[in-house]
Write a protein that holds these residues in place. Sequence first.
Motif, PDB file in Angstrom:
ATOM      1  N   UNK A  15     -39.842  10.737  32.475  1.00 40.77           N
ATOM      2  CA  UNK A  15     -38.804  11.599  31.885  1.00 40.77           C
ATOM      3  C   UNK A  15     -37.939  12.154  33.004  1.00 40.77           C
ATOM      4  N   UNK A  16     -36.641  12.265  32.749  1.00 41.53           N
ATOM      5  CA  UNK A  16     -35.737  12.819  33.759  1.00 41.53           C
ATOM      6  C   UNK A  16     -34.518  13.436  33.097  1.00 41.53           C
ATOM      7  N   UNK A  17     -33.940  14.423  33.752  1.00 40.24           N
ATOM      8  CA  UNK A  17     -32.762  15.091  33.204  1.00 40.24           C
ATOM      9  C   UNK A  17     -32.105  15.932  34.294  1.00 40.24           C
ATOM     10  N   UNK A  18     -30.872  16.344  34.039  1.00 40.66           N
ATOM     11  CA  UNK A  18     -30.162  17.276  34.901  1.00 40.66           C
ATOM     12  C   UNK A  18     -30.166  18.629  34.205  1.00 40.66           C
ATOM     13  N   UNK A  19     -30.675  19.636  34.866  1.00 39.52           N
ATOM     14  CA  UNK A  19     -30.760  20.960  34.260  1.00 39.52           C
ATOM     15  C   UNK A  19     -30.130  21.991  35.189  1.00 39.52           C
ATOM     16  N   UNK A  20     -29.839  23.162  34.643  1.00 30.81           N
ATOM     17  CA  UNK A  20     -29.277  24.262  35.425  1.00 30.81           C
ATOM     18  C   UNK A  20     -30.270  25.414  35.445  1.00 30.81           C
ATOM     19  N   UNK A  21     -30.450  26.000  36.616  1.00 33.17           N
ATOM     20  CA  UNK A  21     -31.319  27.176  36.750  1.00 33.17           C
ATOM     21  C   UNK A  21     -30.509  28.310  37.372  1.00 33.17           C
ATOM     22  N   UNK A  22     -30.942  29.512  37.100  1.00 31.81           N
ATOM     23  CA  UNK A  22     -30.236  30.678  37.618  1.00 31.81           C
ATOM     24  C   UNK A  22     -29.102  31.145  36.723  1.00 31.81           C
ATOM     25  N   UNK A  23     -28.983  30.586  35.531  1.00 31.90           N
ATOM     26  CA  UNK A  23     -27.940  31.027  34.613  1.00 31.90           C
ATOM     27  C   UNK A  23     -28.234  32.461  34.178  1.00 31.90           C
ATOM     28  N   UNK A  40     -25.505  18.540  43.513  1.00 30.51           N
ATOM     29  CA  UNK A  40     -24.253  19.160  43.097  1.00 30.51           C
ATOM     30  C   UNK A  40     -23.597  18.375  41.983  1.00 30.51           C
ATOM     31  N   UNK A  41     -22.305  18.139  42.135  1.00 32.98           N
ATOM     32  CA  UNK A  41     -21.542  17.452  41.095  1.00 32.98           C
ATOM     33  C   UNK A  41     -21.958  15.997  40.911  1.00 32.98           C
ATOM     34  N   UNK A  42     -22.683  15.458  41.874  1.00 29.76           N
ATOM     35  CA  UNK A  42     -23.069  14.044  41.796  1.00 29.76           C
ATOM     36  C   UNK A  42     -24.346  13.830  40.990  1.00 29.76           C
ATOM     37  N   UNK A  43     -24.927  14.889  40.458  1.00 29.38           N
ATOM     38  CA  UNK A  43     -26.246  14.798  39.836  1.00 29.38           C
ATOM     39  C   UNK A  43     -26.320  13.740  38.735  1.00 29.38           C
ATOM     40  N   UNK A  44     -25.408  13.793  37.780  1.00 30.77           N
ATOM     41  CA  UNK A  44     -25.459  12.851  36.656  1.00 30.77           C
ATOM     42  C   UNK A  44     -25.292  11.409  37.115  1.00 30.77           C
ATOM     43  N   UNK A  45     -24.354  11.186  38.037  1.00 26.06           N
ATOM     44  CA  UNK A  45     -24.110   9.819  38.495  1.00 26.06           C
ATOM     45  C   UNK A  45     -25.298   9.283  39.278  1.00 26.06           C
ATOM     46  N   UNK A  46     -25.870  10.114  40.147  1.00 31.48           N
ATOM     47  CA  UNK A  46     -27.038   9.675  40.907  1.00 31.48           C
ATOM     48  C   UNK A  46     -28.196   9.346  39.980  1.00 31.48           C
ATOM     49  N   UNK A  72     -23.775  33.694  39.886  1.00 35.58           N
ATOM     50  CA  UNK A  72     -22.425  33.413  39.389  1.00 35.58           C
ATOM     51  C   UNK A  72     -22.263  31.927  39.119  1.00 35.58           C
ATOM     52  N   UNK A  73     -22.808  31.107  39.994  1.00 37.93           N
ATOM     53  CA  UNK A  73     -22.801  29.662  39.801  1.00 37.93           C
ATOM     54  C   UNK A  73     -24.238  29.176  39.770  1.00 37.93           C
ATOM     55  N   UNK A  74     -24.663  28.618  38.663  1.00 36.87           N
ATOM     56  CA  UNK A  74     -26.048  28.184  38.530  1.00 36.87           C
ATOM     57  C   UNK A  74     -26.330  26.981  39.436  1.00 36.87           C
ATOM     58  N   UNK A  75     -27.592  26.726  39.668  1.00 38.25           N
ATOM     59  CA  UNK A  75     -28.038  25.627  40.523  1.00 38.25           C
ATOM     60  C   UNK A  75     -28.332  24.405  39.661  1.00 38.25           C
ATOM     61  N   UNK A  76     -27.765  23.274  40.056  1.00 41.35           N
ATOM     62  CA  UNK A  76     -27.985  22.025  39.319  1.00 41.35           C
ATOM     63  C   UNK A  76     -29.155  21.267  39.945  1.00 41.35           C
ATOM     64  N   UNK A  77     -30.090  20.887  39.089  1.00 45.67           N
ATOM     65  CA  UNK A  77     -31.318  20.257  39.556  1.00 45.67           C
ATOM     66  C   UNK A  77     -31.580  18.978  38.760  1.00 45.67           C
ATOM     67  N   UNK A  78     -31.916  17.918  39.480  1.00 43.88           N
ATOM     68  CA  UNK A  78     -32.421  16.715  38.821  1.00 43.88           C
ATOM     69  C   UNK A  78     -33.934  16.866  38.730  1.00 43.88           C
ATOM     70  N   UNK A  79     -34.431  16.923  37.500  1.00 36.82           N
ATOM     71  CA  UNK A  79     -35.867  17.072  37.263  1.00 36.82           C
ATOM     72  C   UNK A  79     -36.432  15.726  36.823  1.00 36.82           C
ATOM     73  N   UNK A  80     -37.395  15.235  37.590  1.00 38.11           N
ATOM     74  CA  UNK A  80     -38.031  13.952  37.290  1.00 38.11           C
ATOM     75  C   UNK A  80     -39.519  14.195  37.072  1.00 38.11           C
ATOM     76  N   UNK A  81     -40.012  13.861  35.891  1.00 39.12           N
ATOM     77  CA  UNK A  81     -41.425  14.069  35.572  1.00 39.12           C
ATOM     78  C   UNK A  81     -42.185  12.756  35.680  1.00 39.12           C
TER      79      UNK A  81
END
Length: 279
Positions: free
Chosen positions: A218-226, A197-203, A230-239
């Motif tokens: 590689x890693x990033x915070x991305x949104x899916x379901x846009x 959730x909102x803690x994604x960037x800090x974590x 109504x509210x997209x899903x926040x995902x931490x993607x780690x490759x």
Amino acid sequence: MDTENAAAGRPGADDVNPAAAGPAVEAVEATEVPELAEAPAVAREVFGDRFDAAVRYTELLATAGVRRGLIGPREVPRLWDRHVLNCAVLAELLPAGSTLCDVGSGAGLPGIPVALARPDVSVTLLEPLLRRTTFLEEVVRELGLENVTVLRGRAEEMVGKLAVDVVTARAVAPLDRLAGWGMPLLRPHGQMLALKGDSAEQELADSRAGLTKLGAVEWSVISVGEGTLETSTRVVQVKAGESPGGVKAATRRAKAARAGRNAGVRTGERSRGGRRRTR
């Protein structure tokens, strides 16, 4: 929802007695279903010809899932938006025909919605607690999900035994701890997808050094379901790179491979030794 114990494999008090799993899914009475919102129109778009199965899964979460303590009663009115669809849109990130392990799967989130949305993806629901694996097996059987396997165990026990393209997790543990469990299960160049959730960037910021040691490149915070939700899903993607999980995981995988080869040799020797020569 005892999610931390689930991922770490620490048994809960109700995991000692198999009878604590409760009655079979099929025994749920329709009159017991709490107030559940009707499936939103977008669910048909997300699940396609598996829409009816998605509806049934959501009903099971609202009934057997609540009664067995896998879902909080307050979550029932928002099961579709906050849980089922929120997880299903993770399917956007999965390569065709990939393999996936849902670590600490609990009530099957996100693994089952993903499997419903992507029948081409082979999904393993990894969960150490008996009452949860019992529920998951019943759901998989009732929905006829041929692309889903339920596996009881802890992630750290599966290194060298299970290797997948994608690891997913939701509400299991902080990212640094989760990566220690999930990254070693990846194949080279696989990816870990953690719903946050909102803690994604800090974590993610707090975990970067540990991710590097675990073989992440590689890693990033991305949104899916846009555009879908109504509210997209926040995902931490780690490759991962060539050695997911780092040096320790690579060593454990090598030991497991050697043990498997040695077991095969011993089996072959016994087989040969038991043959009789005939003239």
